[in-house]
Design a protein around this motif. Structure first.
Motif, short mmCIF file in Angstrom:
data_model
loop_
_atom_site.label_atom_id
_atom_site.label_comp_id
_atom_site.label_asym_id
_atom_site.label_seq_id
_atom_site.Cartn_x
_atom_site.Cartn_y
_atom_site.Cartn_z
N GLY A 343 0.83 -1.21 0.00
CA GLY A 343 0.00 0.00 0.00
C GLY A 343 0.85 1.25 0.00
N GLN A 344 1.86 1.27 0.89
CA GLN A 344 2.77 2.41 0.95
C GLN A 344 3.60 2.52 -0.33
OE1 GLN A 344 1.62 4.39 3.13
NE2 GLN A 344 3.45 4.71 4.38
N ALA A 345 4.02 1.36 -0.85
CA ALA A 345 4.81 1.36 -2.09
C ALA A 345 4.02 2.00 -3.22
CB ALA A 345 5.20 -0.06 -2.46
N LEU A 346 2.73 1.67 -3.32
CA LEU A 346 1.89 2.23 -4.38
C LEU A 346 1.68 3.73 -4.18
CD1 LEU A 346 0.12 1.81 -6.85
CD2 LEU A 346 -1.78 1.22 -5.31
N THR A 347 1.52 4.15 -2.93
CA THR A 347 1.32 5.57 -2.64
C THR A 347 2.49 6.40 -3.15
OG1 THR A 347 -0.04 5.15 -0.69
CG2 THR A 347 1.06 7.29 -0.80
N TYR A 348 3.72 5.94 -2.86
CA TYR A 348 4.90 6.71 -3.27
C TYR A 348 5.17 6.58 -4.77
CZ TYR A 348 5.87 7.92 1.55
OH TYR A 348 5.78 8.45 2.81
N ALA A 349 4.79 5.45 -5.36
CA ALA A 349 4.92 5.30 -6.82
C ALA A 349 4.03 6.33 -7.53
CB ALA A 349 4.57 3.89 -7.24
N LYS A 350 2.82 6.51 -7.01
CA LYS A 350 1.90 7.51 -7.58
C LYS A 350 2.46 8.91 -7.39
CE LYS A 350 -2.43 4.91 -7.07
NZ LYS A 350 -3.76 4.87 -6.36
N LEU A 351 3.05 9.16 -6.22
CA LEU A 351 3.62 10.48 -5.96
C LEU A 351 4.77 10.77 -6.92
CD1 LEU A 351 3.82 13.04 -4.24
CD2 LEU A 351 5.33 11.79 -2.69
#
Length: 371
Positions: A343-351
């Motif tokens: 979940g965190q990995a996806l959040t920062y990938a989007k950022l």
């Protein structure tokens, strides 16, 4: 009055002084600076030469990285230089350099754009090449790589016609390689760096910068051990260790140690970096220092302080350092992916994707404003 030095002689000496600055001949530039200080005091009255001298004095202070205030040009009366086309060019060009040194890259490019409108006032080819190099570096900093490559190639073409500007030519190749690296063309960047490294043996400053850049190229490929070796070599080359960029290299080396889970080796370097950051308001490295501190060092029961991590990211964003924010977000995404916190990995990938978009938009707006 008899006995006064003709303004034309002082003006000619100013041209010689500026030529030394373009060549990065620090020793001779310093000698001429002191010589001109005395000559100006004994010169016949001439407002144009005084304005030119004051502009060059500002340029010299930037060259040796003497702390400046943004009001220095106005304090020296340099705003009046806008009445003469060439001095007006110098006014915008040097103000652009000040903004660049303060890491306000978009502002720097806008000012360079104003200077470019007056570039026909510059007759010296190498002075034009210096402008192209600065503008190319500015576009590189805001991720406008097509414009950056065009201006850098123009600068290199001119500088390579005279061996005394060899260090400038190598700096141009260094920036072209950095662009390849940031675009993910790691092998092409490597080839450029290695070629420049061989040719830079007689230029310790450039040599150290190439070693540092090879380290950054390895970091982007997540080859931390190899990056460590290059950073260590850079710090042992010339006086790199004692320069502003050298402090950045110390920070980058410390971050490598943290990624390798070697906090013991990182801490002495971070102490030096913290001392440097207390004296210099470097937003990029203050933000990264904060992020890495809470990612690897300061944890509560093994838990990462996400608020502090995001505080560092937001510092980069608020200063329009979108490329750095993007790189940091990509690294955080990889970090959380390895920890299986998807979940965190996806959040920062989007950022990271958002920051890339922001960077491109920012560059486009800047180009329009500079026209």
């Amino acid at each position: 009055m008899s006995g006064q030095i003709p303004a034309v002689i002082v003006g000619s000496k100013c041209v010689e002084w500026y030529s030394c600055m373009i060549q990065s001949d620090f020793e001779k530039a310093t000698v001429l600076k002191h010589e001109l200080k005395g000559m100006i005091q004994e010169m016949e009255p001439d407002d144009k030469v005084i304005a030119y001298y004051n502009l060059l004095l500002f340029r010299y202070n930037l060259l040796i990285q003497t702390p400046q205030s943004n009001e220095l040009i106005q304090e020296q009366g340099l705003e009046h230089s806008e009445t003469e086309p060439y001095l007006k060019y110098m006014y915008y060009f040097l103000k652009g350099q000040y903004e660049f040194y303060e890491e306000r890259y978009t502002s720097a490019v806008r000012l360079y754009g104003q200077a470019e409108k007056l570039l026909d006032q510059v007759s010296d080819h190498y002075e034009r090449a210096e402008f192209y190099m600065r503008l190319g570096n500015g576009y590189y900093r805001i991720n406008q790589f097509t414009f950056a490559v065009s201006y850098l190639n123009q600068a290199i073409t001119i500088f390579k016609t005279d061996k005394s500007y060899r260090n400038k030519e190598l700096n141009g190749y260094l920036l072209l390689a950095a662009i390849d690296s940031e675009l993910g063309n790691f092998e092409r960047a490597e080839a450029r760096y290695i070629k420049a490294l061989i040719e830079a043996q007689d230029y310790p400053k450039v040599h150290s910068l190439i070693l540092r850049s090879l380290g950054l190229n390895r970091v982007r490929q997540n080859k931390q051990g190899e990056a460590q070796s290059y950073f260590e070599q850079a710090l042992k080359t010339g006086n790199h260790e004692h320069t502003v960029v050298g402090n950045k290299t110390k920070a980058d080396l410390a971050f490598v140690h943290l990624r390798l889970d070697d906090i013991g080796s990182a801490m002495p370097l971070l102490v030096e970096v913290d001392r440097w950051l207390e004296r210099h308001d470097n937003v990029e490295y203050k933000a990264k220092r904060l992020i890495y501190h809470h990612l690897y060092i300061e944890r509560t029961h093994g838990q990462i302080n996400e608020e502090k991590i995001n505080e560092g990211i937001n510092q980069l964003i608020s200063h329009e350092l979108y490329f750095d924010a993007s790189e940091m977000a990509e690294e955080l995404s990889r970090y959380y992916e390895e920890k299986e916190q998807l979940g965190q990995a996806l959040t920062y990938a989007k950022l990271a994707l958002q920051m890339n978009t922001k960077q491109n938009q920012l560059g486009s707006v800047d180009i329009e404003k500079s026209k």
